[in-house]
Enzyme design. Structure first.
Site, mmCIF file in Angstrom:
data_model
loop_
_atom_site.group_PDB
_atom_site.id
_atom_site.type_symbol
_atom_site.label_atom_id
_atom_site.label_comp_id
_atom_site.label_asym_id
_atom_site.label_seq_id
_atom_site.Cartn_x
_atom_site.Cartn_y
_atom_site.Cartn_z
ATOM 1 N N GLU A 149 0.821 -1.208 0.000
ATOM 2 C CA GLU A 149 0.000 0.000 0.000
ATOM 3 C C GLU A 149 0.855 1.259 0.000
ATOM 4 O OE1 GLU A 149 1.089 -0.651 4.231
ATOM 5 O OE2 GLU A 149 0.537 -1.901 2.519
ATOM 6 N N SER B 180 8.106 -8.124 7.245
ATOM 7 C CA SER B 180 8.706 -8.079 8.574
ATOM 8 C C SER B 180 8.497 -9.385 9.332
ATOM 9 C CB SER B 180 8.101 -6.922 9.381
ATOM 10 O OG SER B 180 6.736 -7.176 9.666
ATOM 11 N N CYS C 71 16.197 -6.380 2.107
ATOM 12 C CA CYS C 71 16.378 -7.488 3.040
ATOM 13 C C CYS C 71 17.810 -8.023 3.013
ATOM 14 C CB CYS C 71 15.388 -8.606 2.728
ATOM 15 S SG CYS C 71 15.505 -9.243 1.044
#
Length: 744
Positions: free
Chosen positions: A435, A485, A540
């Site tokens: 989003e 996450s 990441c």
């Protein structure tokens, strides 16, 4: 059929392609009446010359019988009932079927969110008359005025919204009139589109006369049937301030030329808003959400609102699942070579629009244009890998495992699968957009549809926790792939796997690099600075912790010097080395973790929290930050920072450094910088991480290798990319067969 007087004649006639047992012969007669012929196409008396040009079967000259009297009415079939994603799809289905049968539908009643009633726009009474007309009388044969229409046909179908889907039912499928012989003669064909009305308005203001306006409109649309009188009528409505000229009661018959020149489909309507409201993709259509709640997508360098993302309603989510489920059987049966060609075409289209995609990523995410192009190129590598799906889907075969028995395995697709994606790689991981930066995903979606992806195969909805829960709980979804996450990933894994779903959850990271005393200083510093601060640390595989074996003092000054040389600026600026972080909330969290490290005893070698960028004073900028003398019990070491922050630690020897890395709960990537083959071999053997780099700071594999994580960085059993991903989506199905059975 009533009695009639028959006379033999020789005529040449044409029959429409749609199945019928009647044709009207246009033959001049003294009384002006048309001839009606009823016959059986299977009758050998009639010799057919089949020719598909212009949709007709030209017949050879033949002997036929004609009658001057006929009371029967040709039957026109109603549309087949069914369920549809939205109201527009239902109306389009009815309208298209009606045209194929020779009638035009009109919207009789409509409650946009509940019900729509469609009827035929013709019947047995002239609109400009008040009395019934007997079709057998002379009045019926009399030529009526131009534009008069029959309006009391009993045909009626109803669409109602039930459980998020529109259900079509037939209330009355009969008509009381003949089918339209030439649909282009229908008054609907003479109406102007909204685009044409706006052009009429502009040309009128420029002083053009109606005939001049019509001439220019026909240059773009030669099939336009409107007359100057229609242009006068439009001008009159425009003078009255009525711009809703396109609010027709009948569904307009579209022409191919009109579609190619005047359609605004080339520019999606959601992009024309300011700011754009990002649509859902459901059943191959971009659908504006009915939700009143939305999230602003802002440019992290300026805080300007770029677009708005709606929080999808539950009904829209169910419609997306229904669409995917409906598309699954045909997509499953589509030959793999056909699917490959779609992927090849998608690759070509992405390369064509790479500049627009990269620019959008920079605007919404904030990363530099160079990083944005890298993001798109990594996404291209995934598409290229998918082009080889024929090889990845190959099964296995062993002959004669037992006496006369062969065993083989094939890959069977699971069904509807869901992807929940992060914000940091909008093009590389695009199937279920974040989003925070959905623009690149929507661009890739448009390209996928242009490449020929069938409707319903790809669906996109937007949302937050409610949609996540719905994905986890929906029984029609068979598998979920997630990147994000640690907290969110473990929640999704627990909730979805409890429902029996296959889950692939790629979560938190804390990547380490071990620097040996014999490492090349320049090469190592360049690698550490690039991996630690590139993309503002928002990836990441970013390098967050460096362990210096034998001490860090000799490295610190040059490390700070290299970090200070990096240019912090908006991603669109050509000299930018790193841009802003994604949001103000993320910036505040990073600053809190830096402060927690300082309060716990870490030395702040370089502080980037208060950096100011001229011209972008409101941006979410954090400059390169370096903390030294870190310990494993500090909060900023335990937590994933996800920002341009590099933590420096020390170890007495390689074994101690490896121990520090292995004790950390995360395990995606780890690297070593050394010129010793012995040290490299020991590190490679003993380190507990999914991706291992030797003199490489970011050991991120290409798609034909598996992207693996371990410990708290992954939850599931099959990893991304390579054959693991293929097995995740296409599990094996084993079969035993005996040749005797085939012989029988």
């Amino acid at each position: 059929m009533p009695k009639a007087n028959f006379t033999k004649h020789r005529y040449r006639i044409s029959i429409p392609l749609r199945q019928t047992d009647r044709v009207v012969v246009n033959h001049p007669r003294s009384d002006g009446k048309p001839l009606f012929i009823k016959f059986n196409l299977q009758n050998p008396v009639f010799q057919l010359l089949v020719n598909y040009e212009k949709g007709y079967f030209p017949l050879l000259v033949m002997d036929i019988q004609h009658c001057t009297e006929l009371n029967e009415i040709l039957q026109m079939l109603p549309p087949p009932p069914g369920s549809f994603i939205d109201r527009e799809e239902l109306i389009q289905h009815v309208g298209d079927f009606a045209l194929s049968q020779g009638y035009v539908v009109t919207i009789k009643q409509s409650k946009k969110d509940k019900v729509v009633v469609l009827g035929c726009d013709r019947g047995g009474v002239y609109r400009n008359r008040c009395k019934l007309v007997d079709e057998s009388s002379a009045d019926h044969a009399r030529k009526r005025k131009t534009g008069s229409r029959l309006t009391n046909c009993p045909f009626e179908v109803v669409g109602k919204k039930e459980d998020g889907l529109w259900v079509l039912t037939i209330k009355n499928g009969k008509h009381n009139h003949e089918p339209i012989r030439d649909i282009s003669e229908h008054p609907s064909s003479r109406r102007f589109t909204e685009r044409e009305v706006l052009l009429i308005k502009d040309m009128t203001e420029a002083g053009l006369k109606p005939r001049q306006i019509l001439k220019r409109l026909r240059q773009n649309n030669p099939e336009l049937l409107s007359t100057p009188k229609h242009v006068y009528n439009v001008k009159a409505k425009l003078r009255q301030g009525n711009l809703t000229v396109r609010n027709f009661k009948s569904l307009r018959v579209k022409s191919s030329v009109e579609n190619s020149h005047f359609s605004t489909a080339n520019e999606p309507s959601w992009r024309l808003r300011n700011p754009p409201r990002v649509p859902n993709l459901i059943g191959g259509k971009f659908v504006d959400s009915q939700s009143f709640a939305s999230i602003d997508v802002t440019d992290p360098a300026t805080q300007k609102v770029v677009s708005q993302v709606p929080l999808t309603t539950n009904e829209e989510f169910r419609a997306a699942i229904f669409s995917a489920k409906r598309a699954f059987p045909s997509w499953r049966d589509t030959p793999v070579t056909t699917r490959q060609r779609i992927m090849f075409k998608l690759q070509e289209l992405i390369r064509r629009d790479i500049d627009k995609i990269a620019a959008n990523i920079t605007t919404e995410h904030g990363k530099t244009l160079k990083d944005a192009y890298t993001d798109v190129h990594r996404g291209l590598e995934v598409v290229e890998h998918a082009c080889g799906m024929a090889t990845l889907q190959m099964g296995e075969f062993v002959s004669n495992v037992s006496n006369g028995i062969d065993t083989y395995s094939i890959r069977e697709p699971l069904g509807v699968c869901a992807g929940i994606c992060p914000f940091n790689f909008p093009a590389m991981i695009p199937l279920w957009p974040s989003e925070k930066d959905p623009g690149a995903t929507m661009m890739l979606t448009e390209l996928a549809m242009e490449a020929g992806l069938p409707n319903g195969v790809l669906n996109i909805v937007h949302g937050t926790f409610d949609i996540i829960n719905a994905i986890c709980d929906d029984d029609d979804i068979k598998a979920i792939s997630f990147v994000g996450s640690n907290i969110d990933g473990m929640y999704i894994y627990a909730r979805a796997s409890a429902k029996g779903k296959r889950v692939q959850s790629n979560i938190g990271a804390k990547n380490h690099a071990i620097v040996m005393p014999d490492a090349s200083m320049d090469a190592t510093l360049n690698a550490v600075v690039s991996a630690g601060f590139g993309a503002a640390g928002q990836r990441c595989m970013a390098l967050s912790t460096v362990i210096f074996v034998g001490g860090s003092k000799s490295w610190e000054d040059k490390l700070v010097e290299r970090a200070k040389a990096l240019k912090v600026n908006a991603g669109i600026e050509p000299d930018a080395d790193l841009g802003p972080v994604i949001s103000k909330q993320v910036k505040e969290r990073i600053c809190r973790l830096i402060q927690a490290g300082v309060e716990s005893g870490a030395r702040l070698l370089l502080d980037g929290r208060n950096i100011e960028v001229p011209g972008y004073e409101h941006g979410n900028f954090i400059g390169p930050t370096i903390l030294s003398d870190m310990t494993t019990n500090m909060l900023c070491y335990k937590e994933e920072i996800f920002g341009p922050v590099l933590l420096c630690m020390q170890a007495d020897n390689l074994q101690e450094a490896i121990s520090i890395v292995n004790k950390n709960k995360y395990g995606i990537g780890a690297s070593i910088f050394t010129t010793s083959g012995v040290a490299a071999r020991k590190f490679q053997t003993e380190i507990e991480a999914g991706e291992v780099g030797i003199n490489i700071p970011v050991p991120d594999p290409l798609p034909f290798f598996s992207f693996t994580g371990s410990k708290a960085s992954f939850a599931g059993d099959l990893h991304l990319f390579e054959k693991g991903w293929s097995l995740f989506l296409y599990p094996n199905q084993n079969s035993d067969a005996t040749m005797e059975r085939f012989a029988k």
